[in-house]
Design a protein around this motif. Structure first.
Motif, PDB file in Angstrom:
ATOM      1  N   LEU A  52       1.068   5.731  -8.516  1.00  0.00           N
ATOM      2  CA  LEU A  52      -0.423   5.068  -8.380  1.00  0.00           C
ATOM      3  C   LEU A  52      -1.412   6.214  -8.664  1.00  0.00           C
ATOM      4  O   LEU A  52      -1.290   7.282  -8.043  1.00  0.00           O
ATOM      5  CB  LEU A  52      -0.465   4.426  -7.053  1.00  0.00           C
ATOM      6  N   LEU A  53      -2.577   5.761  -9.403  1.00  0.00           N
ATOM      7  CA  LEU A  53      -3.381   6.539  -9.585  1.00  0.00           C
ATOM      8  C   LEU A  53      -4.595   6.021  -8.897  1.00  0.00           C
ATOM      9  O   LEU A  53      -4.900   4.780  -8.602  1.00  0.00           O
ATOM     10  CB  LEU A  53      -3.976   6.845 -11.105  1.00  0.00           C
ATOM     11  N   PRO A  54      -5.659   6.897  -8.240  1.00  0.00           N
ATOM     12  CA  PRO A  54      -6.881   6.437  -7.748  1.00  0.00           C
ATOM     13  C   PRO A  54      -7.654   5.696  -8.596  1.00  0.00           C
ATOM     14  O   PRO A  54      -7.927   6.249  -9.845  1.00  0.00           O
ATOM     15  CB  PRO A  54      -7.422   7.739  -7.061  1.00  0.00           C
TER      16      PRO A  54
END
Length: 126
Positions: free
Chosen positions: A99-101
């Motif tokens: 997951l990437l912000p």
């Protein structure tokens, strides 16, 4: 080997026969003297019974439901049931590393508010 071909030919012939029967039934003419309206006959019978003064009893159906009772039971069941909160979704193994912000509009607005100095509510007099 030939049984598959024979079966397909037989199925094709059966389909063609059914198509012909359907086409024939759809193109036949309507003959009103052969038509019998069962609803009209039952209604006429009820009217004749009422005219002669005989008591008319409603025929009880097999699956008759009293809607008000069903509604009351449903409401009572809803009140007794515990309110269930949303369960958080379980993350798949190894998902957190992937997951990437992502910053959206809300995050940008929050940052903008944070960066601006708070404006005073008092009016400046000159």
């Amino acid at each position: 080997m030939g049984t598959g071909t024979n079966k397909a030919a037989w199925t094709l012939a059966a389909n063609e026969h059914v198509k012909a029967l359907v086409a024939q039934s759809e193109t036949s003419t309507f003959e009103p003297e052969k038509f019998e309206d069962h609803y009209e006959a039952a209604l006429t019978e009820l009217i004749d019974q009422k005219r002669s003064g005989k008591p008319i009893a409603a025929k009880a159906g097999e699956n008759v439901v009293d809607l008000m009772d069903a509604l009351k039971r449903s409401i009572a069941n809803d009140r007794r049931a515990e309110p269930k909160g949303k369960k958080p979704r379980k993350a798949a193994a190894g998902q957190k590393e992937m997951l990437l912000p992502i910053s959206g509009k809300r995050a940008a607005k929050a940052e903008a508010k944070k960066d601006k100095p708070a404006a005073s509510r008092a009016r400046k007099r000159t």
